[in-house]
Motif scaffolding. Structure first.
Motif, mmCIF file in Angstrom:
data_model
loop_
_atom_site.group_PDB
_atom_site.id
_atom_site.type_symbol
_atom_site.label_atom_id
_atom_site.label_comp_id
_atom_site.label_asym_id
_atom_site.label_seq_id
_atom_site.Cartn_x
_atom_site.Cartn_y
_atom_site.Cartn_z
ATOM 1 N N GLY A 148 36.658 89.572 49.978
ATOM 2 C CA GLY A 148 36.719 88.343 50.762
ATOM 3 C C GLY A 148 38.142 87.823 50.857
ATOM 4 O O GLY A 148 38.956 88.035 49.960
ATOM 5 N N ARG A 149 38.467 87.110 51.922
ATOM 6 C CA ARG A 149 39.847 86.736 52.203
ATOM 7 C C ARG A 149 40.082 85.237 52.156
ATOM 8 O O ARG A 149 41.101 84.756 52.660
ATOM 9 N N ARG A 150 39.226 84.465 51.543
ATOM 10 C CA ARG A 150 39.485 83.028 51.398
ATOM 11 C C ARG A 150 40.129 82.814 50.032
ATOM 12 O O ARG A 150 39.499 83.060 48.994
ATOM 13 N N LEU A 151 41.391 82.352 50.031
ATOM 14 C CA LEU A 151 42.179 82.338 48.797
ATOM 15 C C LEU A 151 42.755 80.956 48.533
ATOM 16 O O LEU A 151 43.263 80.305 49.449
ATOM 17 N N LEU A 152 42.714 80.545 47.268
ATOM 18 C CA LEU A 152 43.337 79.308 46.804
ATOM 19 C C LEU A 152 44.526 79.665 45.940
ATOM 20 O O LEU A 152 44.389 80.362 44.927
ATOM 21 N N ASP A 153 45.717 79.197 46.331
ATOM 22 C CA ASP A 153 46.948 79.427 45.586
ATOM 23 C C ASP A 153 47.209 78.185 44.734
ATOM 24 O O ASP A 153 47.776 77.188 45.200
ATOM 25 N N ALA A 154 46.781 78.234 43.475
ATOM 26 C CA ALA A 154 46.843 77.084 42.575
ATOM 27 C C ALA A 154 48.174 77.092 41.832
ATOM 28 O O ALA A 154 48.513 78.073 41.166
ATOM 29 N N GLY A 155 48.930 75.993 41.954
ATOM 30 C CA GLY A 155 50.286 75.967 41.417
ATOM 31 C C GLY A 155 51.217 76.712 42.349
ATOM 32 O O GLY A 155 52.034 77.535 41.931
ATOM 33 N N TYR B 107 47.954 74.316 46.403
ATOM 34 C CA TYR B 107 48.248 72.978 45.865
ATOM 35 C C TYR B 107 49.182 73.109 44.673
ATOM 36 O O TYR B 107 49.265 74.159 44.030
ATOM 37 N N ASP B 108 49.915 72.021 44.410
ATOM 38 C CA ASP B 108 50.898 72.035 43.331
ATOM 39 C C ASP B 108 51.033 70.645 42.733
ATOM 40 O O ASP B 108 50.759 69.631 43.382
ATOM 41 N N LEU B 109 51.517 70.628 41.498
ATOM 42 C CA LEU B 109 51.768 69.392 40.762
ATOM 43 C C LEU B 109 52.812 68.507 41.429
ATOM 44 O O LEU B 109 52.711 67.275 41.409
ATOM 45 N N SER B 110 53.835 69.118 42.030
ATOM 46 C CA SER B 110 55.012 68.392 42.503
ATOM 47 C C SER B 110 54.922 68.058 43.983
ATOM 48 O O SER B 110 54.920 68.971 44.828
ATOM 49 N N VAL C 135 50.065 82.122 40.559
ATOM 50 C CA VAL C 135 51.152 83.093 40.617
ATOM 51 C C VAL C 135 52.413 82.550 39.955
ATOM 52 O O VAL C 135 52.810 81.402 40.188
ATOM 53 N N ASP C 136 53.045 83.385 39.150
ATOM 54 C CA ASP C 136 54.351 83.091 38.563
ATOM 55 C C ASP C 136 54.280 81.980 37.531
ATOM 56 O O ASP C 136 55.069 81.034 37.540
ATOM 57 N N LEU C 137 53.266 82.062 36.673
ATOM 58 C CA LEU C 137 53.219 81.352 35.391
ATOM 59 C C LEU C 137 52.880 79.870 35.413
ATOM 60 O O LEU C 137 53.233 79.158 34.463
ATOM 61 N N PRO C 138 52.199 79.311 36.398
ATOM 62 C CA PRO C 138 51.880 77.889 36.285
ATOM 63 C C PRO C 138 51.049 77.555 35.059
ATOM 64 O O PRO C 138 51.181 76.460 34.491
ATOM 65 N N MET C 139 50.208 78.488 34.600
ATOM 66 C CA MET C 139 49.378 78.190 33.430
ATOM 67 C C MET C 139 50.166 78.182 32.133
ATOM 68 O O MET C 139 49.689 77.665 31.121
ATOM 69 N N ALA C 140 51.393 78.723 32.147
ATOM 70 C CA ALA C 140 52.226 78.672 30.945
ATOM 71 C C ALA C 140 52.635 77.251 30.604
ATOM 72 O O ALA C 140 52.991 76.957 29.455
ATOM 73 N N TYR C 141 52.591 76.344 31.593
ATOM 74 C CA TYR C 141 52.982 74.957 31.360
ATOM 75 C C TYR C 141 51.837 74.113 30.795
ATOM 76 O O TYR C 141 52.010 72.918 30.567
ATOM 77 N N LEU C 142 50.698 74.726 30.560
ATOM 78 C CA LEU C 142 49.576 74.044 29.914
ATOM 79 C C LEU C 142 49.745 74.242 28.419
ATOM 80 O O LEU C 142 49.456 75.306 27.871
ATOM 81 N N THR C 143 50.234 73.214 27.732
ATOM 82 C CA THR C 143 50.714 73.388 26.361
ATOM 83 C C THR C 143 49.654 73.162 25.296
ATOM 84 O O THR C 143 49.939 73.280 24.113
#
Length: 259
Positions: free
Chosen positions: A45-52, A72-75, A114-122
Motif C-alpha cells: 500500500g502507498r499511503r504513508l505517514l512521515d512522522a518527525g 508532521y514534525d515537532l518544530s 526517518v533519520d532518528l526522531p525516536m532517538a530524542y525520546l529520552t
C-alpha cells in the motif's frame, strides 16, 4: 527546560539552514532502505505517514517513489521549510510530537520515522507513547519503519571531540555526557563557527538523545501493542544483516500491530 523543549529550541534555531548544514546526508538513499523494508514486510500500500519529517526531505523522497504522503514534525519552523520545499506541493504537513501527534492520522499503510526522531525520546515511557501512537496510525496490516543509532555509533561519533574544517566554516562536536552507556541518555554539543567579515559567528546547540538497545525496543514495542518483525543494520546508508549494535551505525526496525 525539558529534553523535548531543548530539542525544539535546537531545531527552531537552525531550521532555515538545516538542509545546508546537512547537505552531505544522503536522504534519498536512506529512504530507499525504508522503502525496501516496507515493500518486503508490508502490503505494498502507498499511503504513508512521515512522522518527525523535519524539513520534508524524506517526505519528498517518499512522494517521488509513488507514495501518498502526510508529514508532521515537532518544530513549526521546520514544517514551514517543508511546506516551501520544491516537490512538496502534494504533501500535507502538520505540526505535532511523536508521542502527541496531530489528531485524525489513521489508516496508513506505512508509518516512517526517518533519520532518528525516536532517538530524542529520552524516557522509555515517551518511546512507548510514540510507538503506541504509530500503532494507532497504522492500517490493520500496515508497518512501522524507524531507525535508531547503535551504541557503537554513539561511542565512535561522540566519544572523542571532533572538529571538521570546511573552509569558511568549522563544526565541532563532542559528548557532554561523561560516559556513553547503553540504554542511557547521550548529550552532545555542536558548535558551528562561520566566518563573518573579519570575525567569526558562532551557533551552538545541545542535542539530548537516548540510546535504546534492541532488547529495550522490542520490550517497549510489545507494551505499545506492536511486534518487531524484522531488523537490519545500516552503515551509512548501506544495509547489513544481521544488525550489529557495535559495528553498525543504526538499526532499522520494522514492526506490525500485535493484534
Amino acid at each position: 527546560m525539558t529534553d523535548v523543549d531543548e530539542t525544539l529550541a535546537a531545531y527552531e534555531s537552525v531550521a532555515a539552514r538545516y538542509d545546508e548544514l546537512n547537505a552531505r546526508m544522503d536522504t534519498a538513499t536512506l529512504v530507499d532502505r525504508y522503502v525496501e523494508m516496507a515493500d518486503r514486510y508490508g502490503t505494498g500500500g502507498r499511503r504513508l505517514l512521515d512522522a518527525g519529517c523535519g524539513t520534508g526531505r524524506s517526505s519528498v523522497a517518499f512522494r517521488a517513489r509513488g507514495f501518498e504522503v502526510t508529514g508532521y514534525d515537532l518544530s513549526p519552523a521546520m514544517v514551514a521549510m517543508a511546506r516551501s520545499r520544491p516537490g512538496a506541493e502534494d504533501v500535507r504537513f502538520l505540526v505535532g510530537r511523536l508521542q502527541e501527534p496531530p489528531p485524525g492520522l489513521t489508516g496508513f499503510d506505512v508509518v516512517a520515522c526517518v533519520d532518528l526522531p525516536m532517538a530524542y525520546l529520552t524516557g522509555t515511557d515517551e518511546l512507548r507513547r510514540a510507538l503506541a501512537s504509530a500503532r494507532d496510525q497504522l492500517a490493520g496490516d500496515g508497518v512501522l519503519v524507524f531507525d535508531l543509532s547503535t551504541i557503537g555509533y554513539y561511542r565512535r561519533a561522540f566519544g572523542v571531540p571532533t572538529v571538521a574544517d570546511r573552509g569558511d566554516r568549522y563544526v565541532a562536536w563532542f559528548a557532554v555526557s561523561p560516559r556513553i552507556e547503553a540504554d542511557a541518555v547521550v548529550v552532545t554539543q555542536f558548535d558551528l563557527f562561520e566566518r563573518a567579515g573579519a570575525g567569526w559567528e558562532r551557533v551552538s546547540m545541545r542535542h539530548v538523545q537516548r540510546h535504546h538497545s534492541d532488547r529495550t525496543v522490542r520490550r517497549v514495542a510489545e507494551r505499545a501493542g506492536l511486534r518487531v518483525v524484522a531488523t537490519c543494520g545500516l552503515v551509512g546508508t548501506s544495509a547489513r544483516e544481521p544488525a550489529d549494535e557495535d559495528g553498525h551505525d543504526r538499526i532499522l526496525y520494522v514492526a506490525r500491530r500485535a493484534d
